[in-house]
Design an enzyme around this catalytic site. Structure first.
Site, short mmCIF file in Angstrom:
data_model
loop_
_atom_site.label_atom_id
_atom_site.label_comp_id
_atom_site.label_asym_id
_atom_site.label_seq_id
_atom_site.Cartn_x
_atom_site.Cartn_y
_atom_site.Cartn_z
CG ASP A 56 -0.17 0.01 2.53
OD1 ASP A 56 1.09 -0.03 2.49
OD2 ASP A 56 -0.81 0.06 3.59
CB CYS B 78 5.38 -2.35 1.78
SG CYS B 78 6.14 -1.60 0.33
CG HIS C 101 5.75 -5.15 -2.07
ND1 HIS C 101 5.00 -4.37 -1.21
CD2 HIS C 101 5.77 -6.40 -1.53
CE1 HIS C 101 4.57 -5.12 -0.21
NE2 HIS C 101 5.02 -6.35 -0.37
#
Lengths: 154, 269
Positions: B81, B84, B262
């Site tokens: 989101d 992370c 990510h």
């Protein structure tokens, strides 16, 4: 403050602080805010020595129960909407901290200070160039506009 | 922060774009919601080979996962989101500290003193306090548990409650911003374009959901007085994963897996 949600607790705290130490020319309608913590009216005076000297404005703040993670919805209301290149005639304000650059560490107070400084640095009173088109077609909620910030000189 | 400078700007709309806005935002919200619903904020430990499922026919990745598995035992996924790095790093760091009481104590003292140093830098006491109080409450609740196992369970539970988890993320973002501002001469070299360190903090560090880069990681590590090893796994041609220790030359304390966009937490063998 028992029984309050985190957002209510935070808003209550902000309200007290804004009452006790308001920035110059800024005052919050406390009675109204206490009736409904999720909707405030803030009065703002044009700063002396700027184009808005002698004028007064009203700002409406609307909060959700996700505040301060969600930014407040802030618009000018009433019959005097400041004539400014970043303020639409319907009261919507183009200011990045109200959408993209909002941070939970900001507050009603810091938003007020930013708006005061935005007005104070104005050199020419005029509406945004796309005012007529925007006002006709925009959503009622300025947070639903995908703003495009491209000019930080004013 | 009292002299906060924001981009405010004349806003332009191309003809016909306005009606699209609501649709675009609606779609973004929907995607966000789908991600939220399908991934916990911080997941359980999973074996490295569990990553294979995402790359069933991608030889480059499968090869790299094999390499990763030779060095790491587990991966713990975090919700993608934009928070992370901050969420994964703080979880991983606190979890590791739990197994060493002295180190935990040192960190607790560092955290206790952090509020006043942020206020000295000009952060508004009153909003900082909110996040600081929750940050300290979480540290206290975790360390008050009678056994290591219960502490870890409490950590996991609190980091999966949005009300606590997001407060931890905000406070770490503020500490990171504070570190960047304290050493702004050094960090200004890492910022592209003509943005100042302060602008960068206001636009890329303090707001939630903004993704983290090297510069965030270096500053966050400095603020917490630790080091991170970021293990890169991408479609590049080499057969092995690439490791970066941040800040350079530090001893890695927390290990993170980076795949473009990510971060997840890694556990060494």
């Amino acid at each position: 403050m028992a029984g309050m949600s985190p957002s209510e607790r935070r808003l209550q705290k902000e309200l007290m602080s804004l009452m006790k130490e308001p920035p110059p020319g800024v005052s919050v309608d406390v009675d109204l805010a206490e009736q409904n913590l999720l909707q405030w009216i803030v009065h703002m005076e044009g700063v002396a020595g700027t184009l808005y000297e002698g004028e007064s404005f009203q700002l409406q703040f609307k909060f959700t129960n996700k505040y301060p993670f969600d930014s407040p919805e802030v618009t000018f209301i009433g019959n005097n909407i400041p004539v400014h290149p970043h303020v639409y005639s319907n009261g919507h304000i183009c200011l990045s901290i109200l959408t993209d650059d909002w941070s939970p560490a900001l507050s009603v107070q810091s938003v007020c200070l930013s708006i005061v400084s935005m007005l104070s640095s104005c050199k020419e009173k005029k509406r945004p160039s796309d005012n007529a088109f925007y006002v006709k077609t925009c959503s009622k909620n300025p947070k639903k506009t995908k703003w495009w910030y491209h000019d930080d000189s004013v | 922060m009292s002299e906060k400078f924001e981009l405010s700007g004349e806003q332009t709309h191309q003809e016909g774009q306005i009606n699209q806005d609501e649709l675009i935002l609606q779609q973004q919200r929907q995607i966000q919601q789908e991600i939220s619903e399908s991934t916990p904020l911080v997941g359980e430990l999973e074996s490295i080979s569990s990553l294979n499922a995402e790359y069933s026919s991608d030889e480059v990745y499968l090869q790299k996962i094999k390499d990763l598995a030779s060095k790491y035992k587990f991966v713990r996924r975090t919700r993608p989101d934009g928070n992370c790095f901050f969420r994964g790093f703080s979880y991983g760091y606190i979890e590791k500290l739990l197994s060493n009481k002295d180190e935990f104590k040192t960190f607790y003292t560092l955290a206790e003193n952090s509020k006043s140093s942020l206020v000295e830098l000009g952060f508004p006491q009153f909003t900082v306090e909110d996040f600081y109080d929750t940050f300290m409450e979480v540290l206290k609740r975790i360390s008050d548990m009678p056994t290591l196992e219960e502490s870890k369970r409490e950590l996991h539970q609190l980091f999966n409650e949005q009300g606590y988890s997001d407060y931890m993320v905000v406070y770490l973002r503020l500490l990171t911003s504070g570190q960047l501002q304290r050493e702004k001469d050094f960090y200004s070299c890492f910022i592209e374009g003509d943005r100042t360190v302060i602008d960068f903090c206001h636009q890329e560090v303090e707001p939630m959901y903004k993704e983290s880069d090297h510069i965030h990681i270096m500053a966050a590590c400095s603020a917490m007085n630790t080091g991170v090893r970021v293990v890169y796994m991408d479609r590049g041609n080499n057969k092995q994963v690439t490791e970066h220790d941040l800040p350079e030359g530090s001893t890695p304390y927390v290990h993170l897996l980076y795949r473009p966009g990510h971060y997840d937490i890694l556990y060494p063998n």
